[in-house]
Design a protein around this motif. Sequence first.
Motif, mmCIF file in Angstrom:
data_model
loop_
_atom_site.group_PDB
_atom_site.id
_atom_site.type_symbol
_atom_site.label_atom_id
_atom_site.label_comp_id
_atom_site.label_asym_id
_atom_site.label_seq_id
_atom_site.Cartn_x
_atom_site.Cartn_y
_atom_site.Cartn_z
ATOM 1 N N GLY A 147 40.118 27.975 34.890
ATOM 2 C CA GLY A 147 39.242 28.536 35.590
ATOM 3 C C GLY A 147 39.149 30.024 36.178
ATOM 4 O O GLY A 147 39.313 30.654 35.454
ATOM 5 N N TYR A 148 38.821 30.488 37.355
ATOM 6 C CA TYR A 148 38.602 32.124 37.162
ATOM 7 C C TYR A 148 39.889 32.846 36.948
ATOM 8 O O TYR A 148 39.724 33.952 36.334
ATOM 9 N N GLU A 149 41.234 32.576 37.428
ATOM 10 C CA GLU A 149 42.326 33.496 36.435
ATOM 11 C C GLU A 149 42.129 33.984 35.663
ATOM 12 O O GLU A 149 42.270 34.794 34.995
ATOM 13 N N SER A 150 42.401 32.502 34.963
ATOM 14 C CA SER A 150 42.100 32.850 33.395
ATOM 15 C C SER A 150 41.267 33.851 32.916
ATOM 16 O O SER A 150 41.310 34.435 31.768
ATOM 17 N N LEU A 151 40.319 33.449 33.064
ATOM 18 C CA LEU A 151 39.007 34.379 32.881
ATOM 19 C C LEU A 151 39.370 35.925 32.712
ATOM 20 O O LEU A 151 38.293 36.275 32.067
ATOM 21 N N LEU A 152 39.835 36.052 34.223
ATOM 22 C CA LEU A 152 39.861 37.773 34.478
ATOM 23 C C LEU A 152 40.708 38.508 33.742
ATOM 24 O O LEU A 152 40.652 38.910 33.105
ATOM 25 N N GLU A 153 41.915 37.169 33.444
ATOM 26 C CA GLU A 153 42.940 37.581 32.478
ATOM 27 C C GLU A 153 42.788 37.565 31.286
ATOM 28 O O GLU A 153 42.910 39.718 30.533
ATOM 29 N N ASN A 154 41.893 37.114 30.545
ATOM 30 C CA ASN A 154 41.751 37.373 29.388
ATOM 31 C C ASN A 154 40.664 38.566 28.792
ATOM 32 O O ASN A 154 41.133 39.178 28.686
ATOM 33 N N LEU A 155 39.685 38.210 30.447
ATOM 34 C CA LEU A 155 38.797 39.698 30.213
ATOM 35 C C LEU A 155 39.014 41.222 30.262
ATOM 36 O O LEU A 155 38.955 42.459 29.370
ATOM 37 N N SER A 156 40.276 40.834 31.207
ATOM 38 C CA SER A 156 41.156 42.804 31.637
ATOM 39 C C SER A 156 41.554 42.404 29.926
ATOM 40 O O SER A 156 41.533 43.152 29.985
ATOM 41 N N HIS A 157 41.901 42.077 29.633
ATOM 42 C CA HIS A 157 42.661 42.199 28.015
ATOM 43 C C HIS A 157 41.821 42.170 27.074
ATOM 44 O O HIS A 157 41.720 43.236 26.220
ATOM 45 N N MET A 158 40.635 42.044 27.238
ATOM 46 C CA MET A 158 39.747 41.570 25.955
ATOM 47 C C MET A 158 39.120 43.399 26.000
ATOM 48 O O MET A 158 38.923 44.413 24.848
ATOM 49 N N PHE A 159 39.015 44.219 26.805
ATOM 50 C CA PHE A 159 38.556 45.484 27.376
ATOM 51 C C PHE A 159 39.481 46.367 28.240
ATOM 52 O O PHE A 159 38.637 46.418 28.362
ATOM 53 N N ASP A 160 40.657 46.273 28.028
ATOM 54 C CA ASP A 160 41.704 46.548 28.302
ATOM 55 C C ASP A 160 41.126 47.598 29.668
ATOM 56 O O ASP A 160 41.365 48.690 29.811
ATOM 57 N N THR A 161 41.073 47.024 30.457
ATOM 58 C CA THR A 161 41.540 47.288 31.680
ATOM 59 C C THR A 161 41.331 46.458 32.900
ATOM 60 O O THR A 161 41.380 45.084 32.670
ATOM 61 N N SER A 162 41.767 46.985 34.029
ATOM 62 C CA SER A 162 41.374 45.930 34.834
ATOM 63 C C SER A 162 40.088 44.884 35.161
ATOM 64 O O SER A 162 40.062 45.504 36.216
ATOM 65 N N VAL A 163 39.589 44.059 35.253
ATOM 66 C CA VAL A 163 38.876 43.153 35.713
ATOM 67 C C VAL A 163 38.927 42.297 37.450
ATOM 68 O O VAL A 163 39.950 41.229 37.377
ATOM 69 N N ILE A 164 38.219 42.708 37.831
ATOM 70 C CA ILE A 164 38.742 41.825 39.566
ATOM 71 C C ILE A 164 37.092 40.844 39.656
ATOM 72 O O ILE A 164 36.343 41.102 39.639
ATOM 73 N N CYS A 165 37.291 39.531 40.492
ATOM 74 C CA CYS A 165 36.736 39.462 41.382
ATOM 75 C C CYS A 165 35.646 40.228 42.515
ATOM 76 O O CYS A 165 37.171 40.653 42.890
ATOM 77 N N GLY A 166 35.123 40.125 43.345
ATOM 78 C CA GLY A 166 35.115 40.983 44.242
ATOM 79 C C GLY A 166 33.498 41.966 44.734
ATOM 80 O O GLY A 166 33.036 42.550 43.724
ATOM 81 N N ASN A 167 34.005 43.294 45.758
ATOM 82 C CA ASN A 167 32.865 43.686 45.931
ATOM 83 C C ASN A 167 33.346 45.144 45.324
ATOM 84 O O ASN A 167 34.079 45.233 44.405
ATOM 85 N N ARG A 168 32.023 45.413 45.018
ATOM 86 C CA ARG A 168 31.867 46.685 44.467
ATOM 87 C C ARG A 168 32.514 47.804 45.245
ATOM 88 O O ARG A 168 32.559 47.590 45.939
ATOM 89 N N ASP A 169 33.962 48.208 44.461
ATOM 90 C CA ASP A 169 34.050 49.030 45.186
ATOM 91 C C ASP A 169 34.550 50.651 44.103
ATOM 92 O O ASP A 169 33.759 50.442 43.316
ATOM 93 N N ARG A 170 35.523 51.924 44.730
ATOM 94 C CA ARG A 170 35.539 52.872 43.816
ATOM 95 C C ARG A 170 36.145 52.628 42.221
ATOM 96 O O ARG A 170 36.461 52.908 41.792
ATOM 97 N N LYS A 171 37.540 52.056 42.567
ATOM 98 C CA LYS A 171 38.275 51.567 41.830
ATOM 99 C C LYS A 171 38.523 50.690 40.640
ATOM 100 O O LYS A 171 39.020 50.987 39.465
#
Lengths: 578, 158
Positions: free
Chosen positions: B95-119
Amino acid sequence: MNYFPDEVIEHIFDFISSHKDRNSISLVSKSWHKIERCSRKRVFIGNCYAINPERLIERFPSLRSLTLKGKPHFADFNLVPHEWGGFVHPWIVALAKARVGLQELRLKRMVVSDESLELLSRSFASFKSLVLVSCEGFTTDGLASVAANCRHLRELDLQENEIEDHRGQWLNCFPESSTALTSLNFSCLKGETNLAALERLVARSPNLESLKVNRAVPLDALTRLMSCAPQLVDLGVGSYENEPDQESFMKLMAAIKKCTELRSLSGFSEVAPLCLSAFYPICQNLTSLNLSYAAEIQGNHLIRFIQFCKRLQRLWILDSIGDKGLEVVASTCKELQELRVFPSDLHDEEDNDTAVTEIGLVAISAGCPKLHSILYFCKQMTNAALITVAKNCPNFIRFRLCILEPNKPDHTTSQSLDEGFGAIVQACKGLRRLSVSGLLTDKVFLYIGMYAEQLEMLSIAFAGDTDKGMLYVLNGCKKMRKLEIRDSPFGNAALLADVDKYRTMRSLWMSSCEVTLGGCKRLARNAPWLNVEIINENENNDLMERNEEDEREKVDRLYLYRTVVGARKDAPPCVTIL
Amino acid sequence: MENSNSYSPYSSSSVDSTKPSPSESSVNLSLSLTFPSTSSQRETSQDWPPIKPRLRDTLKSLCLRQRRYNTALFVKVYMEGVPIGRKLDLSTFSGYESLLENLSHMFDTSVICGNRDRKHHVLTYQDKDGDWMMVGDIPWDMFLETVRRLKITRPERC
């Protein structure tokens, strides 16, 4: 021989069991005819409409075992309407009325009703064996009557039937006193199974050798069943989608290890690969393996399993095993006699290279010296391969090749496959059954007519150019019994050339060919001992009333067969008997 | 209906090595399912290939299951500003959670769903119509059927 009293002659006849031989004996003299018919126990009727039950009973009063076949073979492929016929009820009624001591009934492609089964179960006190293959029309209620009333039932074998499952308790209907079961096969049932009743039944059947359960029997139940029936020789498993947990797996393997008599395995539809591995302990004992429903198990798992099955004589598998897999079979299974490779991808979606080709077929022919029967679905073939196969395996009795795409030529030369099949019929002098496919001209039929002297059954699809093709076969194959043709350009000239030929054959099927209504009518007029049936599901038709113009109309499906009892009275509206 | 010799595209005397084009074979479709045309235009015929109903049903349901749970679903993932993308098999995620977790790990940064913001790095996807959408708006199964590419946006600068 007539110096001996009748009882002695009868005793001698007892040693002769083959139907053909007994038929021959009965033709020797009047007295032999009488002795033979009064002592005959087993009768085989290849077409239930060739004779009627009353005449059967009159001739063979001591009948114990009857085999009946109904619908023609192409009914398996949806080419025959369900209501066509082949009803067993009148047979059971007649046998019951005459108080025949029936013990065995084997039916293939017949319509069986719950009423028939109920009547059967109540009419024959010594009834022992019921085998239904590709039948339809009954429900589990009918099975319940058989279970409840046939006190001496030993065999209940249901293969590929369409059974309406009323989720009843038919397994519960076997009385506690029923302990004689040797064979129970309900693999084609689609509904729930009362596991407790099944386990109790198996536990009290010490002679049970063959058990084939349906999908609804889970792994732990199978484990328990095998534990209380270690004497099993033939096992059909259910379906297990998920990988079993460690404990269940170990228990299953332990139960399997005890089944040292197990020789035949089947089932495995929707089965996780690990479940197959549980059978490793006994795989070197297996002589028969049917994994043709195991669509979920990939080629490499199949290969890993089969490489230990050194004693395999019969293998039914899906083409996902690939040419590589067949090469493993060829080097492992030196006892192999019968191979069937079924297609696993009907829509050609996979576009995969893993399905089988001519390479696998050649490998098998080279590696398995005892091979005599093959059914092979593949995407491509070459003449060179078939010629090699013929050289490697002159012992084929049954050779059925189905190239999935109609009219496909040799993919390396773009030639027709006439030469390849020609080599097969020339080399395999004992060939009794042949199915041809791919691009074929009239020439292949010239070869078949010339060389296939023992050929009894021939299946033709999308082949040939002119009537000559069919004529070569009708004139050449003296032993032809069943000829079935679809989508081939054979017409009236071939159909009518030698009407008496049909006296020597059981039946002829022609669908989507060039025969016309006029031609069929002419045939029916010239051969009153034939039933010439026209099947036409489309419009409301009354073919006899048609005018001259319609005589030229092509017939959709034609089925003709010799009979001694004239036109049947139970034909549905879509069937016209000319 | 004309009785052309429609069964054998090859004459008997000389074998023509050119196959009929798909459009030629499709003329024969009018003669009903008994003459299936080649590959792309072939319909699922109930009477060909000649296999028994039980096998036919088994293969049909297998096909349906495979379509739904196709074994591999590779899509490309780009991080905005990074020229080289990565390839990901979406079927391995639940699901989305495991996808985000994996992407965060892959790109070494925190990746989220949701609106674009500054952070945050926000995950977007291109659907089968070519539009870029926010990841997370539709059920996972539907997402799998429509997703073509993934893009991780950079935090907005003001």
